[in-house]
Enzyme design. Sequence first.
Site, short mmCIF file in Angstrom:
data_model
loop_
_atom_site.label_atom_id
_atom_site.label_comp_id
_atom_site.label_asym_id
_atom_site.label_seq_id
_atom_site.Cartn_x
_atom_site.Cartn_y
_atom_site.Cartn_z
N LYS A 192 0.84 -1.21 0.00
CA LYS A 192 0.00 0.00 0.00
C LYS A 192 0.88 1.25 0.00
O LYS A 192 0.62 2.21 -0.73
CB LYS A 192 -0.93 -0.01 1.23
N GLN A 219 -4.24 -1.12 9.56
CA GLN A 219 -4.30 -2.50 9.05
C GLN A 219 -4.92 -3.44 10.09
O GLN A 219 -4.57 -3.38 11.27
CB GLN A 219 -2.88 -2.97 8.67
N ASP A 275 -10.68 3.16 4.23
CA ASP A 275 -11.13 1.77 4.24
C ASP A 275 -12.65 1.67 4.13
O ASP A 275 -13.18 0.60 3.84
CB ASP A 275 -10.73 1.10 5.58
N1 GUN Z 1 -7.05 -6.60 6.54
C1 GUN Z 1 -7.53 -7.37 5.55
N2 GUN Z 1 -8.17 -6.60 4.63
C2 GUN Z 1 -8.08 -5.34 5.06
C3 GUN Z 1 -8.53 -4.09 4.53
O1 GUN Z 1 -9.15 -4.00 3.48
N3 GUN Z 1 -8.22 -3.00 5.27
C4 GUN Z 1 -7.55 -3.08 6.44
N4 GUN Z 1 -7.33 -1.95 7.10
N5 GUN Z 1 -7.12 -4.20 6.96
C5 GUN Z 1 -7.39 -5.32 6.26
#
Ligand code: GUN
Length: 303
Positions: free
Chosen positions: A55, A99, A122
Amino acid sequence: MSKANLIDGKAVAASVRSEITARAARLLAETGKRPGLAVVLVGEDPASQVYVRNKDRAAEACGFHSVKHTLAADTSEASLLALVTQLNEDDAIHGILVQLPLPGHIDETKVLRLIRPEKDVDGFHPVNVGLLATGARDTALVPCTPAGSLALLKRTLQTPLAGLNAVVIGRSNIVGKPMAALLLAESCTVTIAHSRTKDLPEVVRGADIVVAAVGRPEMVRGSWIKPGATVIDVGINRVPDPAKGEGATKLVGDVAFAEAAEVAGAITPVPGGVGPMTIAMLMANTLTAARRQLGVAPEPELF
Ligand code: GUN
């Protein structure tokens, strides 16, 4: 028997990211500001480390201001909340992503609810969930994996999705529920199936669109798929691959790909399907969040 069209998520994601890069450059020329993304990782989960690194790199490649905060696994909830508050108040940061999963001693809900909805790239904050559920997609920030899945569906089908039967397998807050909301907003007839659903194969056989997001390797069989259906496989499961030698592993989806590809009209591979789109949509959300916070008019939808 005809084989399904392969939906190339990697290629679509690359084209989305290149358009975002161009738009970010225009925003910089117009306002002197870059979209700013802060990604927060708590602990050392190896899969999360890979996601966070990807990311951060993608944000830099798009010309964004990108900040990564890596905190120890024993970081207190109060310290994490203090960091989110600081990022909420930082004008150079337009998007905040914490995350998941978080270590057990931290209340995930508390953290996600503290993120300002305008910076919640998100799309997990109840305000964004509510905006999506009430059909206000233009003001919401939409969760990245469902948004990427819908983008692939639209590019594949090329026609309005209205009236199609869509079956979403999985009811998570991250994928299943927001996916269902997006498909409903496209006027699909939506079924959300899950672990307690009776006769799942029969339910899936009625679907023109199948979105599999259960996290169970190759659970959806080819015999469940209606001929010509479009299959979006959100699953990423690491399983042993004895053919490659002892201890070797490979990634598979929630759909038995080889079987389903004999029946479906189009299908996403794993890897190379939905995965790359998730990060592209995170970049899109960060750009959208930056434009809104800077008071700049929205650009046409990317998909
Ligand atoms: N962990 C697994 N998928 C995601 C996501 O789309 N966003 C975040 N923040 N954590 C995750």
